[in-house]
Design an enzyme around this catalytic site. Structure first.
Site, PDB file in Angstrom:
ATOM      1  N   ASP A 291       0.768  -1.257   0.000  1.00 58.85           N
ATOM      2  CA  ASP A 291       0.000   0.000   0.000  1.00 58.85           C
ATOM      3  C   ASP A 291       0.801   1.310   0.000  1.00 58.85           C
ATOM      4  O   ASP A 291       1.791   1.427   0.727  1.00 58.85           O
ATOM      5  CB  ASP A 291      -0.846   0.102   1.279  1.00 58.85           C
ATOM      6  CG  ASP A 291      -1.577  -1.155   1.620  1.00 58.85           C
ATOM      7  OD1 ASP A 291      -1.549  -2.106   0.837  1.00 58.85           O
ATOM      8  OD2 ASP A 291      -2.207  -1.182   2.695  1.00 58.85           O
TER       9      ASP A 291
ATOM     10  N   GLU B 101     -10.512  -2.222   4.494  1.00 59.02           N
ATOM     11  CA  GLU B 101      -9.157  -1.743   4.776  1.00 59.02           C
ATOM     12  C   GLU B 101      -8.974  -0.344   4.179  1.00 59.02           C
ATOM     13  O   GLU B 101      -9.749   0.089   3.324  1.00 59.02           O
ATOM     14  CB  GLU B 101      -8.111  -2.673   4.139  1.00 59.02           C
ATOM     15  CG  GLU B 101      -8.155  -4.111   4.648  1.00 59.02           C
ATOM     16  CD  GLU B 101      -7.068  -5.007   4.074  1.00 59.02           C
ATOM     17  OE1 GLU B 101      -6.478  -5.772   4.842  1.00 59.02           O
ATOM     18  OE2 GLU B 101      -6.819  -4.964   2.858  1.00 59.02           O
TER      19      GLU B 101
ATOM     20  N   TRP C 235      -4.042  -8.874  -3.758  1.00 58.60           N
ATOM     21  CA  TRP C 235      -3.565  -9.876  -2.787  1.00 58.60           C
ATOM     22  C   TRP C 235      -3.734 -11.307  -3.288  1.00 58.60           C
ATOM     23  O   TRP C 235      -3.149 -12.224  -2.722  1.00 58.60           O
ATOM     24  CB  TRP C 235      -4.266  -9.690  -1.438  1.00 58.60           C
ATOM     25  CG  TRP C 235      -3.696  -8.542  -0.657  1.00 58.60           C
ATOM     26  CD1 TRP C 235      -4.333  -7.396  -0.296  1.00 58.60           C
ATOM     27  CD2 TRP C 235      -2.349  -8.424  -0.160  1.00 58.60           C
ATOM     28  NE1 TRP C 235      -3.476  -6.570   0.396  1.00 58.60           N
ATOM     29  CE2 TRP C 235      -2.263  -7.176   0.496  1.00 58.60           C
ATOM     30  CE3 TRP C 235      -1.220  -9.236  -0.211  1.00 58.60           C
ATOM     31  CZ2 TRP C 235      -1.081  -6.733   1.096  1.00 58.60           C
ATOM     32  CZ3 TRP C 235      -0.048  -8.791   0.389  1.00 58.60           C
ATOM     33  CH2 TRP C 235       0.016  -7.553   1.033  1.00 58.60           C
TER      34      TRP C 235
ATOM     35  N   TRP D  37       5.720 -10.348   1.197  1.00 61.35           N
ATOM     36  CA  TRP D  37       5.280  -9.568   2.359  1.00 61.35           C
ATOM     37  C   TRP D  37       6.013 -10.035   3.618  1.00 61.35           C
ATOM     38  O   TRP D  37       6.228 -11.229   3.809  1.00 61.35           O
ATOM     39  CB  TRP D  37       3.762  -9.733   2.524  1.00 61.35           C
ATOM     40  CG  TRP D  37       3.191  -8.795   3.526  1.00 61.35           C
ATOM     41  CD1 TRP D  37       2.751  -7.540   3.290  1.00 61.35           C
ATOM     42  CD2 TRP D  37       3.005  -9.046   4.923  1.00 61.35           C
ATOM     43  NE1 TRP D  37       2.304  -6.971   4.462  1.00 61.35           N
ATOM     44  CE2 TRP D  37       2.451  -7.873   5.482  1.00 61.35           C
ATOM     45  CE3 TRP D  37       3.266 -10.124   5.770  1.00 61.35           C
ATOM     46  CZ2 TRP D  37       2.139  -7.758   6.835  1.00 61.35           C
ATOM     47  CZ3 TRP D  37       2.962 -10.015   7.120  1.00 61.35           C
ATOM     48  CH2 TRP D  37       2.394  -8.833   7.635  1.00 61.35           C
TER      49      TRP D  37
HETATM   50  C1  FRU Z   1      -3.902  -3.561   2.737  1.00 60.43           C
HETATM   51  C2  FRU Z   1      -3.275  -4.010   4.034  1.00 60.43           C
HETATM   52  C3  FRU Z   1      -3.609  -3.047   5.142  1.00 60.43           C
HETATM   53  C4  FRU Z   1      -2.481  -3.247   6.107  1.00 60.43           C
HETATM   54  C5  FRU Z   1      -1.312  -3.482   5.184  1.00 60.43           C
HETATM   55  C6  FRU Z   1      -0.278  -4.425   5.728  1.00 60.43           C
HETATM   56  O1  FRU Z   1      -3.276  -4.039   1.611  1.00 60.43           O
HETATM   57  O2  FRU Z   1      -3.698  -5.316   4.349  1.00 60.43           O
HETATM   58  O3  FRU Z   1      -4.880  -3.250   5.713  1.00 60.43           O
HETATM   59  O4  FRU Z   1      -2.261  -2.152   6.941  1.00 60.43           O
HETATM   60  O5  FRU Z   1      -1.858  -4.008   3.983  1.00 60.43           O
HETATM   61  O6  FRU Z   1       0.851  -4.445   4.927  1.00 60.43           O
END
Ligand code: FRU
Length: 538
Positions: free
Chosen positions: A61, A243, A340, A85
Site C-alpha cells: 500500500d 481496509e 492480494w 510480504w
Molecule cells: C492492505 C493491508 C492493510 C495493512 C497493510 C499491511 O493491503 O492489508 O490493511 O495495513 O496491507 O501491509
C-alpha cells in the site's frame, strides 16, 4: 544491454549458419526466429518505465502521502529484506510532479511494539500536536502497530494506532512516547488510520477500518482521539475485510454543492476477484457519515451492490494526498498496482509491485446521483514527445494501428475517440512475436468494458491471475466513446468516458508487446482522432 545481447546472438547465429553452409529458406527463417528469442533480464522486461517501484524488495500500500514545499511525499508498505510480504516498514519516495520518483531512506522502522502497517500523514500547520520545535511545522504520521507476538498468541487485540512526528519534512520520524494513541477495543481487524483536517468543522478527523465497518474519530491535538460513529452495516460490498479508508469533502463539478467521499478498500470481494476499492458519496456533519439517498438507491440496484473506483484487478489500498495547497485545489490519489490474490508470486524477483499513475479525482452529478471520475494527473502530459495522429480509419477487420518500429509501446499514452459506435464493440490487441496477446475494449452486447489477459504471457504463477476476463459496466449513454490508455512495460490503465470507468491491470509478456491493433466486434466502425504519444523519461 538488450540490444547488445540481441546483436551478439544474431552474429553468433550468422556464423553458425555460415559454417553449416545453410542456404535454404527454411533455415534462414529458423535463424530469424532464433534471433527473436532474446533473453531479457527481469529489469529490461518488467521494471516499469515510469510507475514507481522500490529499487529492491517488496512493496504494498501507498501510505502517508503529503505535499510540502514543492515535494509530493509517498510512503509505502515495505519489507526491505525480502521480495514477499514481511515485517512492515514505511519506505519513502519524493517527487516534484508525482510522475518521476526518487526513493529515499526508509522513514519508519518496526520496533518492539510491532510492524508498521498502513496509515497517513498530515502537516500540522498550527502545531496543534505541540511537536513543533524552532517554528518548524511538524509532519504527523499515524499508522497501525501490528503486534506479531500478539497475533501468534491467539489474541485478537494485536492492532493499535500510533503516531510519530517529523521535523525534517518527512525524512525521519520520532515515535511518540505515549503510543499507542488508540488501543485495541477487542476488534480483530482494526487498522489503516487516515487523518484529514476538516476545514468545515475545524477539527482533525480520522477514519479507521474495523472489521467490515469504518470508524470515525475526531481530535483537536492529533494525540487524543474520540470515537464519533461508525458506518458500513448492510451497505456496500462485504465479501472481505474493509481496509485503508479515506474521507474527504469535494465540490460537485461545476457547482458549489459539497459532498463527502468515503473510499473503502476491501479484500477479497472485488468486482473481478480479490482486492478492490469501493466508494460511498454522502454527507458528514462532523460526527457522522450519512450516505446520500440517491447513491444508496444505486447500490440497491442489482447491477451494483458496490460502486468501485477501478474495475481492473490491480488498483488497491489507494488514498489521497494531504496538504495540497488551495491554489492547486486538486484531490490527488495513488493506488497499489497489484492484488492480494497473487501479489506475492508475480514473476519479478528483484522488486515486487508498482504504484498506479497518480490520478486526479473529480465528483460529478450523474442523473440524480453522484460518481467519481479518475484521470491521470496532468503532469504526465509533460513527458509526451513523439506524437502520431491518425484520423478516421475505417475498422472492418483486424487493423494495425502502430508497431514498435514507430513507437515504444511500453511507455505510451494513447487517446482515442469513436464517434457514434452504434451497435458495434471493439477490441484493441497488444501482441508480440511470441504470440502473447493482451486484449481490451468494449462489448456492445452486454455494454461492458473488458480486459482479457488470459494469453498475455506469463500467467501460470497464479490461477487467479488469468482465470477470467475483467468486466466493467459502461455508465455513460453517450454514443461517442472517449478513451485514454496508459501503457508501461507491465501495466495498462484505461480511462473511459473521461474517467467514469477505469480499469487497471498488470501483465507479464514473454517479450515486449510490439504491435497495437484493433478489430470490430459485430459491425465495422470509424476510429477517429487517435493520438499516440511516446512518454519520454530519459
Ligand atoms: C492492505 C493491508 C492493510 C495493512 C497493510 C499491511 O493491503 O492489508 O490493511 O495495513 O496491507 O501491509
Amino acid at each position: 544491454m538488450k540490444t547488445l545481447i540481441k546483436s551478439n546472438l544474431v552474429v553468433m547465429l550468422m556464423v553458425v549458419s555460415f559454417l553449416l553452409g545453410c542456404k535454404g529458406k527454411a533455415q534462414k527463417n529458423q535463424n530469424v526466429d532464433k534471433a527473436d528469442q532474446v533473453t531479457y533480464s527481469e529489469e529490461e522486461l518488467y521494471r516499469p518505465n515510469f510507475h514507481f517501484t522500490p529499487k529492491k524488495a517488496w512493496m504494498n500500500d501507498p501510505n502517508g502521502m503529503f505535499y510540502k514545499n514543492g515535494y509530493y511525499h509517498l510512503y509505502f508498505q515495505h519489507y526491505p529484506d525480502g521480495n514477499t510480504w514481511g515485517p512492515m516498514h514505511w519506505g519513502h519516495a519524493i517527487s516534484t510532479d508525482m510522475v518521476t520518483w526518487k526513493e529515499m531512506p526508509i522513514a519508519i522502522y518496526p520496533d518492539e511494539k510491532g510492524y508498521i502497517f498502513s496509515g497517513s500523514s498530515v502537516v500540522d500547520v498550527n502545531n496543534s500536536s505541540g511537536f513543533s520545535k524552532n517554528g518548524i511545522e511538524p509532519i504527523i504520521a499515524m499508522f497501525t502497530y501490528h503486534d506479531m507476538d500478539g497475533e501468534k498468541s491467539g489474541n485478537i487485540n494485536y492492532q493499535s494506532q500510533a503516531i510519530a512526528y517529523s521535523l525534517d519534512e518527512g525524512q525521519t520520524f520520532t515515535k511518540y512516547s505515549e503510543n499507542p494513541v488508540i488501543k485495541n477495543p477487542g476488534i480483530k481487524d482494526f487498522r489503516d488510520p487516515k487523518m484529514v483536517w476538516d476545514s468545515i468543522h475545524e477539527k482533525w478527523l480520522m477514519v479507521l477500518a474495523a472489521g467490515q465497518k469504518i470508524m470515525f474519530y475526531s481530535s483537536s491535538n492529533l494525540k487524543d482521539w474520540k470515537l464519533e460513529s461508525d458506518f458500513g452495516d448492510g451497505v456496500g460490498g462485504h465479501g472481505g475485510v474493509w481496509e485503508c479508508p479515506d474521507l474527504f469533502p469535494m465540490k460537485v463539478q461545476g457547482t458549489d454543492e459539497v459532498k463527502w467521499v468515503l473510499l473503502v478498500s476491501i479484500n477479497p470481494g472485488g468486482p473481478n476477484g480479490g482486492s478492490a476499492t469501493q466508494y460511498f458519496i454522502g454527507d458528514f456533519d462532523g460526527k457522522k457519515f450519512t450516505i446520500d439517498a440517491s447513491f444508496e438507491n444505486d447500490l440497491n440496484k442489482s447491477e451494483y451492490k458496490s460502486i468501485w473506483i477501478d474495475y481492473g484487478k490491480d488498483n488497491y489500498a489507494g488514498v489521497t494526498w494531504s496538504n495540497i495547497p488551495d491554489s492547486d485545489g486538486r484531490k490527488l490519489f495513488i493506488g497499489w498496482m497489484s492484488n492480494w490474490e497473487y501479489a506475492n508470486v508475480v514473476p519479478t524477483e528483484t522488486w515486487r509491485s508498482a504504484m498506479t499513475v497518480a490520478r486526479q479525482i473529480e465528483l460529478q452529478k450523474v442523473n440524480a446521483s453522484y460518481r467519481l471520475l479518475f484521470q491521470p494527473v496532468r503532469e504526465l502530459t509533460n513527458y509526451r514527445s513523439t506524437k502520431f495522429k491518425k484520423e478516421s480509419i475505417a475498422i472492418k477487420g483486424d487493423t494495425k494501428i502502430i508497431d514498435s518500429k514507430a513507437i515504444d509501446l511500453s511507455s505510451t499514452e494513447i487517446n482515442f475517440k469513436i464517434s457514434n459506435l452504434k451497435n458495434s464493440g471493439f477490441s484493441f490487441k497488444l501482441t508480440n512475436k511470441q504470440g502473447d496477446t493482451l486484449a481490451f475494449g468494449y462489448n456492445h452486447s452486454n455494454k461492458n468494458f473488458f480486459v482479457d489477459r488470459r494469453k498475455s504471457g506469463k500467467t501460470a504463477f497464479s490461477e487467479k491471475f488469468s482465470d477470467r476476463v475483467s468486466m466493467a459496466n459502461r455508465i455513460s449513454i453517450n454514443p461517442d466513446f472517449i478513451g485514454t490508455i496508459i501503457l508501461d512495460k507491465t501495466s495498462i490503465e484505461l480511462f473511459f468516458d473521461n474517467g467514469e470507468t477505469v480499469m487497471t491491470e498488470i501483465f507479464f509478456p514473454n517479450s515486449p508487446f510490439d504491435k497495437l491493433s484493433i478489430e470490430p466486434k459485430d459491425q465495422e466502425f470509424i476510429l477517429g482522432n487517435i493520438e499516440i504519444h511516446k512518454l519520454n523519461f530519459n
